[in-house]
Design a protein around this motif. Structure first.
Motif, PDB file in Angstrom:
ATOM      1  N   GLY A 187       7.997   4.629   0.820  1.00  0.00           N
ATOM      2  CA  GLY A 187       6.922   5.278   1.036  1.00  0.00           C
ATOM      3  C   GLY A 187       7.470   6.945   0.973  1.00  0.00           C
ATOM      4  N   VAL A 188       6.658   7.678   1.393  1.00  0.00           N
ATOM      5  CA  VAL A 188       6.985   9.323   1.719  1.00  0.00           C
ATOM      6  C   VAL A 188       7.273   9.392   3.137  1.00  0.00           C
ATOM      7  N   ASN A 189       8.220  10.118   3.305  1.00  0.00           N
ATOM      8  CA  ASN A 189       8.567  10.740   4.600  1.00  0.00           C
ATOM      9  C   ASN A 189       8.010  12.162   4.730  1.00  0.00           C
ATOM     10  N   VAL A 190       7.354  12.639   5.782  1.00  0.00           N
ATOM     11  CA  VAL A 190       6.954  14.178   5.929  1.00  0.00           C
ATOM     12  C   VAL A 190       7.538  14.233   7.463  1.00  0.00           C
TER      13      VAL A 190
ATOM     14  N   GLN B  42       0.725  -1.225  -0.069  1.00  0.00           N
ATOM     15  CA  GLN B  42      -0.041  -0.137  -0.185  1.00  0.00           C
ATOM     16  C   GLN B  42       0.863   1.196  -0.038  1.00  0.00           C
ATOM     17  N   ASP B  43       0.393   2.428  -0.769  1.00  0.00           N
ATOM     18  CA  ASP B  43       0.989   3.587  -0.469  1.00  0.00           C
ATOM     19  C   ASP B  43       1.152   3.980   1.103  1.00  0.00           C
ATOM     20  N   CYS B  44       2.235   4.507   1.451  1.00  0.00           N
ATOM     21  CA  CYS B  44       2.474   4.901   2.775  1.00  0.00           C
ATOM     22  C   CYS B  44       3.095   6.296   2.957  1.00  0.00           C
ATOM     23  N   ILE B  45       2.699   6.880   4.015  1.00  0.00           N
ATOM     24  CA  ILE B  45       3.216   8.405   4.530  1.00  0.00           C
ATOM     25  C   ILE B  45       3.677   8.095   5.584  1.00  0.00           C
ATOM     26  N   THR B  46       4.836   8.370   6.200  1.00  0.00           N
ATOM     27  CA  THR B  46       5.357   8.439   7.390  1.00  0.00           C
ATOM     28  C   THR B  46       5.468   9.617   7.958  1.00  0.00           C
TER      29      THR B  46
END
Length: 128
Positions: free
Chosen positions: A120-123, A103-107
């Motif tokens: 995924g993407v880190n913010v 799955q798409d993941c935002i951390t």
């Protein structure tokens, strides 16, 4: 839309729980097509999973845990859930599984975090 919200409840993250709860509630206010959130709590092991459904009111995170951090069991739990995406709240001072979720993941990293999630993407969360 269903989301797994993976919440790191290790001791190094306890000071950020109120920020994370605010962010979770902002998310459901702004993204109206989220119908369900599976909240996966973990430190070095998966602690428990709680389900929030639209109409349940505000999300209230259970933040009375502590311990070290490992994402292996938590992300294995996510694999058993029927979710479209993953959002993680963590400082990334953790052990990651050898294979990553599909799955798409935002951390969302706590303020001052020096580590990155390897997928995924880190913010960065900011203090308001």
């Amino acid at each position: 839309l269903s989301i797994a919200l993976v919440v790191d409840v290790s001791g190094s993250c306890t000071q950020w729980f109120s920020l994370w709860q605010s962010l979770a509630n902002e998310l459901v206010e702004e993204v109206e097509n989220i119908t369900r959130i599976e909240v996966v709590y973990h430190h070095h092991v998966h602690c428990f999973t709680d389900t929030w459904n639209r109409g349940d009111g505000e999300i209230e995170l259970e933040c009375n845990q502590s311990g070290g951090t490992c994402h292996k069991e938590a992300l294995a739990e996510v694999e058993t859930l029927d979710v479209d995406a993953i959002i993680q709240f963590t400082d990334n001072e953790t052990y990651w599984p050898e294979t990553f979720p599909e799955q798409d993941c935002i951390t969302v990293r706590c303020p001052y975090s020096r580590e990155l999630c390897p997928f995924g993407v880190n913010v960065d969360a900011t203090i308001q």
